[in-house]
Design an enzyme around this catalytic site. Structure first.
Site, PDB file in Angstrom:
ATOM      1  N   CYS A   1       0.855  -1.187   0.000  1.00  0.00           N
ATOM      2  CA  CYS A   1       0.000   0.000   0.000  1.00  0.00           C
ATOM      3  C   CYS A   1       0.893   1.240   0.000  1.00  0.00           C
ATOM      4  O   CYS A   1       1.667   1.460   0.938  1.00  0.00           O
ATOM      5  CB  CYS A   1      -0.917   0.010   1.226  1.00  0.00           C
ATOM      6  SG  CYS A   1      -1.945   1.488   1.343  1.00  0.00           S
ATOM      7  N   PHE A   2       0.790   2.048  -1.036  1.00  0.00           N
ATOM      8  CA  PHE A   2       1.634   3.236  -1.140  1.00  0.00           C
ATOM      9  C   PHE A   2       1.149   4.364  -0.236  1.00  0.00           C
ATOM     10  O   PHE A   2       1.927   5.248   0.115  1.00  0.00           O
ATOM     11  CB  PHE A   2       1.701   3.698  -2.594  1.00  0.00           C
ATOM     12  CG  PHE A   2       2.401   2.735  -3.495  1.00  0.00           C
ATOM     13  CD1 PHE A   2       3.788   2.700  -3.528  1.00  0.00           C
ATOM     14  CD2 PHE A   2       1.692   1.848  -4.282  1.00  0.00           C
ATOM     15  CE1 PHE A   2       4.454   1.806  -4.343  1.00  0.00           C
ATOM     16  CE2 PHE A   2       2.348   0.949  -5.106  1.00  0.00           C
ATOM     17  CZ  PHE A   2       3.736   0.927  -5.140  1.00  0.00           C
TER      18      PHE A   2
END
Length: 313
Positions: A154-155
């Site tokens: 997850c950025f």
């Protein structure tokens, strides 16, 4: 394009099935292309959290400095009961979104017992951002850590989502969606009160952005007014995307599957019933976790395999 010749140990699942997990061979690696992809991933890993923090601050400012004073004007220091209810709802949604966001980062799914960085061959299907090892473990190239039961990177949180923080990530997605859609409704109410814009016709909202863009460039509306319209569509986009992503994650959890396994058409080795799978992620105190960003899963860092096997005995 520049290439470099390397001798490497293949650790991918596909190569392991071919019997080459313990063999080495000279391979051609497109170094420049791989470097460019990793630079893009690392830039996204820095930009996405900054975008999230900025959107959160802007939402807070618009809600308390613009929306509430305009929609519920109070001649004095006394706040109306309706305004207090709306503030409580907003703080509850935003508090849970931020709380679960912090918990997602605070409880990473990395393995505390493995620090060796593996190397994989170019024909490995996971070579872009992660390497599949064994027993549901992955090495994330962005995190540079071994992740237990990795789902995806997850950025927005800047870390991988796996066995220990999946529950917090799902709740973060749920409350982010609710908070954005609620802010959208309050923003529409503000436009109705402040500018007497009627949204009874659905086309009014659909044409709001293109019309506002034209009005802005010809000087009929100001920059802050145009920015508010943009934020309405930002809230709508984030709310819908978060809701859809949350539904996908809940379906995968119920099936005992991760996103990495779904991409490969694989299922978990220890698939239980949907109740057991949901209990693995949300824990025994799942009701409390629906309303408060607290720890509900009793996992031991670095010992996920023992915990997982015990849960499915």
């Amino acid at each position: 394009m520049h290439y470099k010749r390397i001798n490497t140990l293949c650790l991918s699942s596909s190569c392991a099935r071919k019997g080459c997990a313990k063999t080495t061979a000279p391979l051609i690696w497109p170094a420049s292309g791989m470097l460019f992809r990793m630079v893009k991933l690392r830039l996204l890993n820095m930009i996405a959290p900054a975008y999230f923090y900025t959107a959160t601050v802007v939402t807070f400012a618009l809600y308390f400095l613009l929306f509430m004073p305009t929609i519920f004007p109070t001649p004095g220091v006394t706040l109306s009961p309706t305004m207090l209810v709306h503030i409580a709802v907003f703080l509850f949604l935003m508090g849970n979104a931020l709380g679960n966001y912090i918990m997602t980062i605070w409880y990473p799914s990395e393995s505390a017992n493995e620090t060796v960085i593996p190397v994989c061959s170019p024909d490995c299907p996971d070579r872009i951002d992660a390497h599949y090892l064994l027993n549901g473990r992955h090495f994330c190239k962005v995190c540079k850590k071994v992740i237990l039961k990795r789902d995806h990177h997850c950025f927005f949180t800047g870390n991988c989502i796996g066995n220990r923080n999946m529950r917090y990530f799902i709740m973060f997605s749920i409350y982010t969606s609710c908070c954005c859609l609620y802010s959208l409704v309050i923003g529409v109410a503000y436009l109705t009160v402040e500018y007497s814009i009627s949204f009874e016709n659905p086309l009014t909202f659909l044409t709001l952005l293109p019309l506002s863009t034209g009005y802005f460039f010809v000087g009929l509306i100001s920059g802050p007014q145009f920015f508010l319209v943009i934020m309405l569509y930002v809230w709508l986009g984030i709310g819908l995307v978060s809701a859809g992503f949350c539904c996908q994650q809940l379906l995968l959890v119920a099936r005992g599957q991760t996103w990495c396994e779904l991409q490969k058409g694989q299922f978990s080795e220890c698939r239980g019933t949907w109740r057991a799978n949901m209990s693995d992620v949300f824990g025994s105190r799942w009701v409390l976790g629906l309303f408060l960003p607290v720890q509900t899963v009793e996992t031991i860092p670095g010992k996920w395999q023992v915990y997982h096997d015990h849960k499915h005995d």
